[in-house]
Design an enzyme around this catalytic site. Structure first.
Site, PDB file in Angstrom:
ATOM      1  N   GLU A 139       9.530   1.576  11.088  1.00 34.59           N
ATOM      2  CA  GLU A 139      10.587   2.619  10.710  1.00 34.59           C
ATOM      3  C   GLU A 139       9.745   4.056  10.706  1.00 34.59           C
ATOM      4  O   GLU A 139       8.996   4.178   9.867  1.00 34.59           O
ATOM      5  CB  GLU A 139      11.074   2.399   9.377  1.00 34.59           C
ATOM      6  CG  GLU A 139      12.644   2.974   9.425  1.00 34.59           C
ATOM      7  CD  GLU A 139      12.574   4.531   8.796  1.00 34.59           C
ATOM      8  OE1 GLU A 139      12.515   5.464   9.744  1.00 34.59           O
ATOM      9  OE2 GLU A 139      12.293   4.650   7.628  1.00 34.59           O
ATOM     10  N   GLU A 150       9.592  16.498  15.617  1.00 33.34           N
ATOM     11  CA  GLU A 150       9.608  16.270  14.066  1.00 33.34           C
ATOM     12  C   GLU A 150       8.737  17.195  13.470  1.00 33.34           C
ATOM     13  O   GLU A 150       7.598  17.164  13.424  1.00 33.34           O
ATOM     14  CB  GLU A 150       9.228  14.857  13.959  1.00 33.34           C
ATOM     15  CG  GLU A 150       9.743  14.590  12.326  1.00 33.34           C
ATOM     16  CD  GLU A 150       9.590  13.244  12.034  1.00 33.34           C
ATOM     17  OE1 GLU A 150      10.306  12.348  11.295  1.00 33.34           O
ATOM     18  OE2 GLU A 150       8.135  12.529  11.959  1.00 33.34           O
ATOM     19  N   GLY A 164       6.522   5.218   8.414  1.00 31.40           N
ATOM     20  CA  GLY A 164       5.732   6.239   8.251  1.00 31.40           C
ATOM     21  C   GLY A 164       5.825   7.234   9.585  1.00 31.40           C
ATOM     22  O   GLY A 164       6.853   6.931  10.271  1.00 31.40           O
ATOM     23  N   CYS A 216      13.367  10.991   6.955  1.00 31.25           N
ATOM     24  CA  CYS A 216      13.336  10.663   8.286  1.00 31.25           C
ATOM     25  C   CYS A 216      14.840  10.548   8.774  1.00 31.25           C
ATOM     26  O   CYS A 216      15.253  10.924   9.965  1.00 31.25           O
ATOM     27  CB  CYS A 216      12.886   9.300   8.652  1.00 31.25           C
ATOM     28  SG  CYS A 216      13.426   7.845   7.531  1.00 31.25           S
ATOM     29  N   THR A 267       1.047   7.031  13.793  1.00 32.67           N
ATOM     30  CA  THR A 267       0.708   6.050  13.059  1.00 32.67           C
ATOM     31  C   THR A 267       1.221   4.810  13.361  1.00 32.67           C
ATOM     32  O   THR A 267       0.401   3.771  13.640  1.00 32.67           O
ATOM     33  CB  THR A 267       0.572   6.215  11.735  1.00 32.67           C
ATOM     34  OG1 THR A 267       0.296   7.621  11.088  1.00 32.67           O
ATOM     35  CG2 THR A 267      -0.163   5.327  10.705  1.00 32.67           C
ATOM     36  N   LYS A 302       0.792  -1.026   0.109  1.00 37.39           N
ATOM     37  CA  LYS A 302       0.003   0.029  -0.168  1.00 37.39           C
ATOM     38  C   LYS A 302       0.738   1.179   0.002  1.00 37.39           C
ATOM     39  O   LYS A 302       1.381   1.746   0.971  1.00 37.39           O
ATOM     40  CB  LYS A 302      -0.908   0.007   1.272  1.00 37.39           C
ATOM     41  CG  LYS A 302      -1.882   1.177   1.001  1.00 37.39           C
ATOM     42  CD  LYS A 302      -2.420   1.758   2.328  1.00 37.39           C
ATOM     43  CE  LYS A 302      -2.059   2.988   2.828  1.00 37.39           C
ATOM     44  NZ  LYS A 302      -2.000   4.343   1.832  1.00 37.39           N
TER      45      LYS A 302
HETATM   46  O1  TXE Z   1       2.170   9.700   7.838  1.00 40.28           O
HETATM   47  P1  TXE Z   1       1.491   8.246   8.192  1.00 40.28           P
HETATM   48  P2  TXE Z   1       1.485  10.966   7.333  1.00 40.28           P
HETATM   49  C1  TXE Z   1       6.114  11.755   9.679  1.00 40.28           C
HETATM   50  C2  TXE Z   1       6.377  13.038   9.393  1.00 40.28           C
HETATM   51  C3  TXE Z   1       4.943  13.655   9.144  1.00 40.28           C
HETATM   52  C4  TXE Z   1       4.154  12.601  10.024  1.00 40.28           C
HETATM   53  C5  TXE Z   1       2.823  12.360   9.587  1.00 40.28           C
HETATM   54  O2  TXE Z   1       6.529  13.925  10.693  1.00 40.28           O
HETATM   55  O3  TXE Z   1       4.650  14.883   9.331  1.00 40.28           O
HETATM   56  O4  TXE Z   1       4.871  11.344  10.048  1.00 40.28           O
HETATM   57  O5  TXE Z   1       2.772  11.899   7.946  1.00 40.28           O
HETATM   58  C6  TXE Z   1      -0.569   4.669   6.263  1.00 40.28           C
HETATM   59  N1  TXE Z   1      -2.930   1.608   9.447  1.00 40.28           N
HETATM   60  N2  TXE Z   1       6.641  10.853   8.642  1.00 40.28           N
HETATM   61  O6  TXE Z   1       0.363  11.432   8.212  1.00 40.28           O
HETATM   62  O7  TXE Z   1      -0.048   8.580   8.251  1.00 40.28           O
HETATM   63  C7  TXE Z   1      -0.646   5.850   5.439  1.00 40.28           C
HETATM   64  O8  TXE Z   1      -1.895   5.560   4.299  1.00 40.28           O
HETATM   65  C8  TXE Z   1      -2.228   1.361   8.342  1.00 40.28           C
HETATM   66  C9  TXE Z   1       7.755  10.282   8.734  1.00 40.28           C
HETATM   67  O9  TXE Z   1       1.610  11.126   5.927  1.00 40.28           O
HETATM   68  O10 TXE Z   1       2.211   7.660   9.136  1.00 40.28           O
HETATM   69  C10 TXE Z   1       0.789   5.796   4.431  1.00 40.28           C
HETATM   70  O11 TXE Z   1       0.736   5.049   3.373  1.00 40.28           O
HETATM   71  N3  TXE Z   1      -1.292   2.109   7.673  1.00 40.28           N
HETATM   72  C11 TXE Z   1       7.924   9.011   7.896  1.00 40.28           C
HETATM   73  C12 TXE Z   1       1.678   5.354   5.780  1.00 40.28           C
HETATM   74  O12 TXE Z   1       0.703   4.872   6.691  1.00 40.28           O
HETATM   75  C13 TXE Z   1      -1.867   3.493   7.856  1.00 40.28           C
HETATM   76  C14 TXE Z   1       7.474   9.297   6.189  1.00 40.28           C
HETATM   77  C15 TXE Z   1       2.436   6.827   6.288  1.00 40.28           C
HETATM   78  O13 TXE Z   1       1.437   7.723   6.566  1.00 40.28           O
HETATM   79  C16 TXE Z   1      -2.770   4.055   8.859  1.00 40.28           C
HETATM   80  C17 TXE Z   1       6.408   9.914   6.618  1.00 40.28           C
HETATM   81  C18 TXE Z   1      -3.390   3.196   9.699  1.00 40.28           C
HETATM   82  N4  TXE Z   1      -4.121   3.464  10.729  1.00 40.28           N
HETATM   83  C19 TXE Z   1       6.080  10.869   7.353  1.00 40.28           C
HETATM   84  N5  TXE Z   1      -2.817   5.370   8.830  1.00 40.28           N
HETATM   85  C20 TXE Z   1       9.112   8.482   7.797  1.00 40.28           C
HETATM   86  N6  TXE Z   1       9.683   7.429   8.733  1.00 40.28           N
HETATM   87  O14 TXE Z   1      10.108   8.395   7.047  1.00 40.28           O
HETATM   88  C21 TXE Z   1      -2.018   5.786   7.955  1.00 40.28           C
HETATM   89  N7  TXE Z   1      -1.426   4.726   7.368  1.00 40.28           N
END
Ligand code: TXE
Length: 459
Positions: free
Chosen positions: A243, A364, A221, A277, A225, A168
């Site tokens: 991660e 962050e 992510g 990240c 989350t 996904k």
């Molecule tokens: O990330 P999400 P978001 C950090 C960064 C950013 C914050 C939020 O600070 O501002 O996270 O970003 C999926 N069950 N990083 O909201 O939501 C979602 O669809 C399963 C750091 O965009 O964590 C996407 O595919 N999956 C990071 C993925 O999770 C779920 C990179 C990541 O989205 C879900 C990005 C659920 N309940 C943001 N809810 C890094 N580590 O590099 C969402 N998703």
């Protein structure tokens, strides 16, 4: 207008509902994304494909990974174009970092698979040998900052070890995953081996994590989350790799070579608009070289090209931190503004004068915003670097003391006199709130397989 579809059992299918994919370059609608809520069909397809895929030898699966790498490489400019359109990052970054490294992920794991050695442990009267079985159907969930790079980092080892996949991509950046799906069907990857579902995280992402037939979840992510994913998956005893976020420090010691440190720290600060990240969003500089370093850093910043951030919504979050920084007593040395053009643009921003424990310096932000701080002693720099809830990465810049300081940083990865220099054999992952588990090389092999010991008594 691109119409993104799900890839399920070798067919491109769509549910009834769609939502818009908006380019942060100018806020235009570039694609329609299917809003999937249920993954039963994808899981059934992945289960049906398991016997064929897991029945191949590892060498045969390596050949498939090479085929994917070759097919992707032939279209590398298109991968970069789509990634640039979807994320807003400059084409050169999309080509160098995203497209090239996505190809490398498949190629690397093909080579790595061929180099795997059998694991045996001799006893006086018996021989133990380890076999690595596939886990089954695995769920791979990736974010928007490095869309295909991070997804292929999971898909390649998962396929190598004989699993079938439900992938996904982020709902904000689905284009290159869709393109990969097309490539895999074009080259004849067996149906159901790679399934790609699109939609919102709390809907289709959550459905993946909850599905009892999906035996492992690899998630990249946000930390918030990640907590939800862990809370859902843990009671089902799923294998879990998380991660998550980071708030990494770039530490510039007194004896740093500034000709290397300044461009290196600048790249760590602002590559991908700070939306990696691993980015170094806290710059810690020894007081004796602070003025000289900052003069050069701010001067070179003027020529550093960045794209917009991922969305206007995300820009609002980033801007709110710049406001917070001012309230916390920070001085904006560069940037801090929204340029006068459509899209989610924001100037590269450098803030000084904040405590290293302030919210701006410890939470962050995930955008082109850096805080700078000076320190007097190595010990002080180490304590400053370790004071956040995160522990993903970091860098140390020094001619003589890099290793000693690096080893004291509470992070999964620390670079010395470089940044984002990646060998895919090494462990990748974080400590503290930056995640659980490691991927890369043998760590990916371990995560995406079940190691089974067979103990044979000698006659
Ligand atoms: O990330 P999400 P978001 C950090 C960064 C950013 C914050 C939020 O600070 O501002 O996270 O970003 C999926 N069950 N990083 O909201 O939501 C979602 O669809 C399963 C750091 O965009 O964590 C996407 O595919 N999956 C990071 C993925 O999770 C779920 C990179 C990541 O989205 C879900 C990005 C659920 N309940 C943001 N809810 C890094 N580590 O590099 C969402 N998703």
């Amino acid at each position: 207008m691109i119409r993104v579809e799900n890839l399920v059992g070798g067919e491109f299918v769509t549910p009834d509902e769609f939502f818009d994919d908006i380019s942060p370059l100018d806020n235009s609608v570039i694609a329609k994304i299917p809003r999937t809520k249920n993954v039963d069909d994808a899981v059934n397809a992945a289960k049906a494909a398991l016997p064929i895929w897991s029945g191949l030898t590892i060498e045969e699966r390596c050949v498939w990974l090479d085929k994917i790498a070759n097919a992707l490489e032939l279209q590398i400019e298109e991968v970069a174009r789509l990634e640039s359109l979807d994320t807003g990052k400059p084409y050169s970054v999309a080509l160098d970092v995203d497209a090239n490294r996505s190809v490398n992920n498949f190629r690397f794991f093909a080579e790595f698979g061929r180099s795997l050695k059998s694991e045996t442990f001799e006893m006086a009267d018996a021989t133990n040998y380890v076999i690595r079985k596939p886990i089954g159907v695995v769920g791979l969930i990736s974010p928007w900052n490095l869309p295909l790079y991070l997804l292929s980092w999971k898909i390649a080892p998962a396929l190598l070890m004989g699993n079938t996949v439900i992938a996904k991509p982020s709902e904000i950046t689905p284009l290159t995953a869709h393109f990969l799906g097309r490539i895999c069907t074009d080259i004849g990857l067996p149906d159901g081996v790679l399934n790609i579902v699109n939609g919102y995280g709390p809907e289709v992402g959550q459905a993946i994590v909850e599905h009892p037939e999906i035996k492992a979840i690899s998630f990249t992510g946000g930390t918030a989350t990640g907590k939800i994913v862990a809370a859902t998956a843990a009671p089902m005893f799923k294998k879990l790799s998380l991660e998550l976020g980071g708030k990494n420090s770039s530490i510039v010691l007194q004896d740093a070579d500034l000709d290397i440190a300044v461009p290196g720290v600048l790249r760590a600060s602002f590559l991908n608009s700070g939306q990696i990240c691993l980015c170094g969003s806290r710059v810690l500089v020894h007081s004796s070289i602070y003025d000289e370093f900052m003069a050069k850093y701010l001067h070179e910043l003027q020529d550093f090209e960045i794209g917009p951030v991922i969305s206007e919504e995300h820009r609002s979050k980033v801007m709110s931190y710049i406001e917070l920084a001012k309230q916390e007593g920070g001085e904006v040395l560069a940037g801090g503004c929204i340029p006068d053009k459509a899209g989610a643009w924001i100037d590269a921003t450098v803030i000084s004068g904040l405590s290293h424990t302030s919210r701006t310096a410890t939470e962050e932000i995930f955008g082109p915003v850096v805080t700078v701080h000076s320190f007097e002693t190595e010990q002080e720099a180490i304590e400053m670097a370790n004071c956040t809830q995160y522990g993903l990465a970091g860098s140390v810049w020094s001619k003589s003391r890099g290793r000693q300081v690096a080893e004291k940083i509470e992070s999964g990865m620390v670079w010395v006199n470089t940044w984002l220099h990646r060998d895919l054999r090494v462990p990748f992952g974080g400590v503290k709130d930056s995640g659980v588990g490691r991927e890369g090389g043998l760590w990916s092999i371990g995560f995406f397989s079940e190691a089974v010991n067979i103990c044979v008594m000698e006659d």
